[in-house]
Design a protein around this motif. Sequence first.
Motif, PDB file in Angstrom:
ATOM      1  N   GLY A   1      -4.513 -26.811  18.126  1.00 49.98           N
ATOM      2  CA  GLY A   1      -6.144 -27.250  17.864  1.00 49.98           C
ATOM      3  C   GLY A   1      -7.067 -27.755  18.796  1.00 49.98           C
TER       4      GLY A   1
ATOM      5  N   GLN B   1      -8.608 -18.212  12.045  1.00 53.60           N
ATOM      6  CA  GLN B   1      -7.826 -19.293  11.338  1.00 53.60           C
ATOM      7  C   GLN B   1      -7.120 -18.590  10.160  1.00 53.60           C
TER       8      GLN B   1
ATOM      9  N   PHE C   1       6.095 -24.907  14.163  1.00 54.41           N
ATOM     10  CA  PHE C   1       5.279 -23.774  13.852  1.00 54.41           C
ATOM     11  C   PHE C   1       6.010 -22.378  13.942  1.00 54.41           C
TER      12      PHE C   1
ATOM     13  N   PHE D   1      -2.733 -23.773  16.800  1.00 50.12           N
ATOM     14  CA  PHE D   1      -2.002 -24.779  16.072  1.00 50.12           C
ATOM     15  C   PHE D   1      -1.804 -25.796  16.574  1.00 50.12           C
TER      16      PHE D   1
ATOM     17  N   SER E   1      -3.219 -17.672   9.805  1.00 48.63           N
ATOM     18  CA  SER E   1      -2.800 -18.778   8.734  1.00 48.63           C
ATOM     19  C   SER E   1      -2.591 -20.017   9.570  1.00 48.63           C
ATOM     20  N   ALA E   2      -3.438 -20.354  10.245  1.00 47.31           N
ATOM     21  CA  ALA E   2      -3.348 -21.655  11.500  1.00 47.31           C
ATOM     22  C   ALA E   2      -3.745 -22.945  11.000  1.00 47.31           C
ATOM     23  N   PRO E   3      -3.081 -23.874  10.970  1.00 45.51           N
ATOM     24  CA  PRO E   3      -3.698 -25.325  10.265  1.00 45.51           C
ATOM     25  C   PRO E   3      -5.011 -25.451  10.764  1.00 45.51           C
ATOM     26  N   THR E   4      -5.338 -25.326  12.107  1.00 47.56           N
ATOM     27  CA  THR E   4      -6.873 -25.401  12.315  1.00 47.56           C
ATOM     28  C   THR E   4      -6.875 -24.431  13.615  1.00 47.56           C
TER      29      THR E   4
END
Length: 891
Positions: A124, A364, A489, A122, A368-371
Amino acid sequence: MKIDEAREVRTTCPYCGVGCGVLAKVAANGEVTVRGDPDHPANFGRLCSKGSALAETIDLDGRLLYPEIHGSRTDWDEALDLVASTFSRTIAEHGRDAVAFYVSGQLLTEDYYVANKLMKGFIGSANIDTNSRLCMASSVAGHRRAFGSDTVPGSYEDLELADLIVLVGSNLAWCHPVLYQRIAAAREKRPDMKVVLVDPRRTMTSDIADMHLAIAADGDVALFTGLLAHLGQHNALDRAYITAHTTGFGQALFAASALDLAGIAAATGLGEDELVRFYSLFAATANTVTVYSQGVNQSSSGTDKVNAIINCHLATGRIGKSGAGPFSVTGQPNAMGGREVGGLANMLAAHMEIENPEHRDRVQRFWSAPTVAEKPGLKAVEMFQAVADGRIKALWIMATNPVDSMPDADAVEAAIKACPFVVVSDVLAKTDTVRHAHVRLPAAAWGEKDGSVTNSERRISRQRAFLATPGEARADWWIIAEVAKRMGFDEAFSHPSPADIFAEHAALSAFENDGARDFDIGAYAGVDEEGYEALVPFQWPAPSPGGTIGRQPIRFFANGSFYTPDGRAKFIAIRPTAQTRTSSDYPLVLNTGRVRDHWHTMTRTGKSPRLSQHLAEPFAEIHPADAQHFGIGDADIVSVSTEHGEVLLRALVTMRQRPGSVFVPMHWTDQFSARARVDALVAPITDPISGQPASKNVAARVERFTAVAFGFAVLAERPASIDADYWSLARCAAGWRLELALEADRDWPDFAASLFGADAPGETLAYHDVAGGHYRFARFAGSRLTGALYLAPRPVAVSRGWAVEQLSADHADRRGRLAIVAGRPGGNSVDRGAIVCSCFGVGANQIAEAVAGGCVSVEAIGATLHAGTNCGSCRAEIRTIIEARRLHAAE
């Protein structure tokens, strides 16, 4: 919390990687006692001295109980908001790699999982590393090179089934005592079992060794490449196994053959006859387990050492079999759990690889992570160098004390002190690291925490809470999740409990796995609160029903299949080398490590009076020849220095030390001593593959510290300050014991008053021999001794154990107080001597007296004094005393 009835809770010890089961009993009055869990498969009821004393370490003395900002108490909302907003702002202004987490093998798996998820998925960045980097990163790297995965193949059961155990760089008797006791018990049942100890020092583990190879520092690569060459030369290879299940053997054998036997002897410091005996024993013994620990890992060639060992097992097919295999034993209770969740900067969760784009995509999508971080982050030493040069501007340290435990520790302290924003989550309010935090977050301690840990044989066990969380302390996973929510988050960190986190961790391990990855505990992906509470210790893998691995195995690689792309294990070509760092200015090799009764930086064991009595002060272990050369006498104070710093320690002159070397324990900090943070001496040299620091081969020099006065004191209260060049403070039953050395004379009555408390009421008795330089003081408040100080021009000859006991005694008889000033028991009083058995408080004098009375075996001593009958960690020392008395009687 009001307790109406006694209850007993199954939990797991928070010390070493053995992972012993503990039964913690809480009485109706709240009193806690502990014993080993007889049903836990790691220890079957055994506990070491540290585990046995756990109940003495759970008081609230010194606890951090409330959040603090800049040293002032605040509430959780303000503290968490500040952490989240500062990290978010730093990322926005300087990029995601401007922040970092430094975490710990003291965290539970659920804590570790959430921290790794936040940083790598999250935020990253992969700038999350762990103090486990300092203890087992080379094993991880070696496993991955050879097996294609970080897999420990064996089980503790193999230690009891082996016909030969080779212990390399592992003082098992003191550092993993329960495993040592399991081996000792197996050896008693099977006297033909052989044990070889490879260690520069003749440690207490040598008590069960048939052969001790006092190897030179970092000679292990040469030793095991020489072994591989010997196996090839003497037709002791499993050619069928090599052909069917491995690659790279020819290149490895060619590289290993670079030195002849004389060359190997020169590189290892061992005799050719010793080498031949060891090599012949290994070649002839099919059931061989090689156990290795920090002496292998903590090296600039640590990964090569690991692979040199593994090469020998692959070459003989001694892997994946009952009673055979390479076996890495970890230093911390959850070093393995940290590896499983990706707590290292160069790994992803569930043993996936950060360099692998398919693995990154899989993680990922699961989160369901943004990166997801695309490259490895900074390893521990690199991380604090980045703090120092300003690349990292916000740092969160969790459950560890890097100001004491990192190499080049003074530079690490300076870096932390200068960092714009430092957060520390910890249990204690005063550690050498916490004092530099801008935000201090009170974490739950052992006994209050709820979660899981994984031991050295891949066995996952529960740590369960049996105490109420004091003050406003909170679980680490909760603290991390709350910060994550405030960073935006919320959904991904809405975990209601550790059970929910464990279920997610298990589900990720099985996600798109189907046997392709070693770590799979998918069978627990659906665990609920009730199932989690009832979870019994289990060994992984434990795949989902229908998984390709099938029934839970005890050992990996039994079918000869590995996790490399071609399914074959890889031999690593390693050339034998020797690493010499000494010079005319720094002629000795400094080796650091642990002692029997203390743990890491003593934030826990330092609370226990009995654990502090075995070795109560920091010391430098020196060979008699070196001591004579440098003009050092036993019990002198010595300066040990390197290019990076200097410490002051008590000299322990002993034949157990290898000539040309000095050993110093790692535990003492500024909280317990004047200048004994030994990691301030260690250079930030690391293994180029694993990033693990080289803490066992440091060029150093030793000089006698010239003191005009030495002192010993017992004190009912910890002194507010200690104005001495050398001091070491340790808890005792009713207060504190203090060792001292001073470079210049003082006004001794004033000095005594400063220790006793200048304004404290009471009567002081004193004895002065000005000409001889002897001074003695004793302060009494009513019938209670509140302090006694003994000073002399040489190390003080006082019965320390007896003096400590006087703090608990009644001294209404005024004439009897003169014995306190004399510093020795009078009349029929007993001087136990230095404590040998911490469990039962048995001293060396008592053991020697029992030997003189006819007890000529460890068993006889146990029957008479109980010493050695509980955890067994002292049995080797008892045997040493018995043998010394026998030699004395024979003279």
